[in-house]
Scaffold this motif. Sequence first.
Motif, short mmCIF file in Angstrom:
data_model
loop_
_atom_site.label_atom_id
_atom_site.label_comp_id
_atom_site.label_asym_id
_atom_site.label_seq_id
_atom_site.Cartn_x
_atom_site.Cartn_y
_atom_site.Cartn_z
N LEU A 121 -20.00 -103.28 -38.54
CA LEU A 121 -19.51 -103.01 -39.46
C LEU A 121 -18.20 -103.42 -39.93
O LEU A 121 -18.49 -103.81 -41.34
CB LEU A 121 -17.73 -102.35 -39.33
N GLN A 122 -17.81 -105.02 -40.03
CA GLN A 122 -17.02 -105.83 -40.32
C GLN A 122 -16.49 -107.15 -40.20
O GLN A 122 -17.21 -107.45 -39.11
CB GLN A 122 -15.69 -105.13 -41.01
N LEU A 123 -17.10 -107.88 -41.29
CA LEU A 123 -16.94 -109.45 -40.27
C LEU A 123 -15.68 -109.95 -40.72
O LEU A 123 -15.24 -109.77 -42.20
CB LEU A 123 -18.34 -110.70 -41.23
N ILE A 124 -14.82 -111.21 -40.11
CA ILE A 124 -13.03 -111.61 -39.74
C ILE A 124 -13.49 -112.64 -39.68
O ILE A 124 -14.32 -113.19 -38.99
CB ILE A 124 -12.80 -110.11 -39.24
N ILE B 158 -15.94 -117.05 -36.48
CA ILE B 158 -16.24 -115.20 -37.33
C ILE B 158 -16.23 -114.62 -36.70
O ILE B 158 -16.90 -114.92 -34.70
CB ILE B 158 -17.43 -115.89 -38.13
N VAL B 159 -16.09 -113.51 -36.69
CA VAL B 159 -15.78 -112.20 -35.74
C VAL B 159 -16.63 -111.34 -36.50
O VAL B 159 -16.46 -110.69 -37.67
CB VAL B 159 -14.88 -111.88 -34.75
N ALA B 160 -17.75 -110.55 -35.49
CA ALA B 160 -18.59 -109.23 -36.29
C ALA B 160 -17.05 -107.65 -35.16
O ALA B 160 -16.62 -108.06 -34.20
CB ALA B 160 -19.71 -109.28 -36.16
N VAL B 161 -17.27 -106.86 -36.30
CA VAL B 161 -16.62 -106.00 -35.72
C VAL B 161 -17.95 -105.11 -35.88
O VAL B 161 -18.55 -104.36 -36.59
CB VAL B 161 -14.93 -105.28 -35.97
N MET B 162 -17.73 -104.45 -34.56
CA MET B 162 -18.82 -103.55 -34.82
C MET B 162 -18.75 -101.65 -34.53
O MET B 162 -17.40 -101.92 -34.65
CB MET B 162 -20.02 -104.13 -32.69
N ALA B 163 -19.76 -101.39 -34.40
CA ALA B 163 -19.64 -99.62 -34.71
C ALA B 163 -18.43 -98.70 -33.72
O ALA B 163 -18.01 -98.23 -34.33
CB ALA B 163 -20.76 -98.83 -35.06
N ASP B 164 -18.98 -99.56 -32.34
CA ASP B 164 -17.72 -99.15 -31.36
C ASP B 164 -16.73 -100.15 -31.27
O ASP B 164 -16.03 -99.63 -30.00
CB ASP B 164 -19.26 -98.99 -29.69
#
Length: 133
Positions: A127-130, A88-94
Amino acid sequence: MKVWPLFALFSLSVFAYEPENDQVLRFEHSPFKDVQLQCERDKHIVPKRSELQLDNYALLAADNGERVAIITLTNTAGGQRIFNQDHIVAVMADCARLFPQAFEIRLAPRQQTSLQIHFGRTLQPVLQLISSQ
């Protein structure tokens, strides 16, 4: 009687720990949860392929920058699988991508479970988890 000192000691232990306001986790709204983000930064950081499905998640954050997610997963495989921080990976605001802190869970075939994962402290909100599915 000896009951009074025990009551006083118990009362102190109940109120002994009070977290600082900046440490309290609060749910964050996830407007990008079902949106296809086109972030180019760190695009090479991808979750490891697996037969584990990320069914749902809720994001939490504290004022001190602590980032946490509560996730629900399903093992879509016909056999037992291990799910860990590589899946799992988090997409951050930047638009940076960030793996969670180390964890490991075993899931039986078709088993669904919910757990809490931690991303540490960062100024940028998630922002999102993928996942790979």
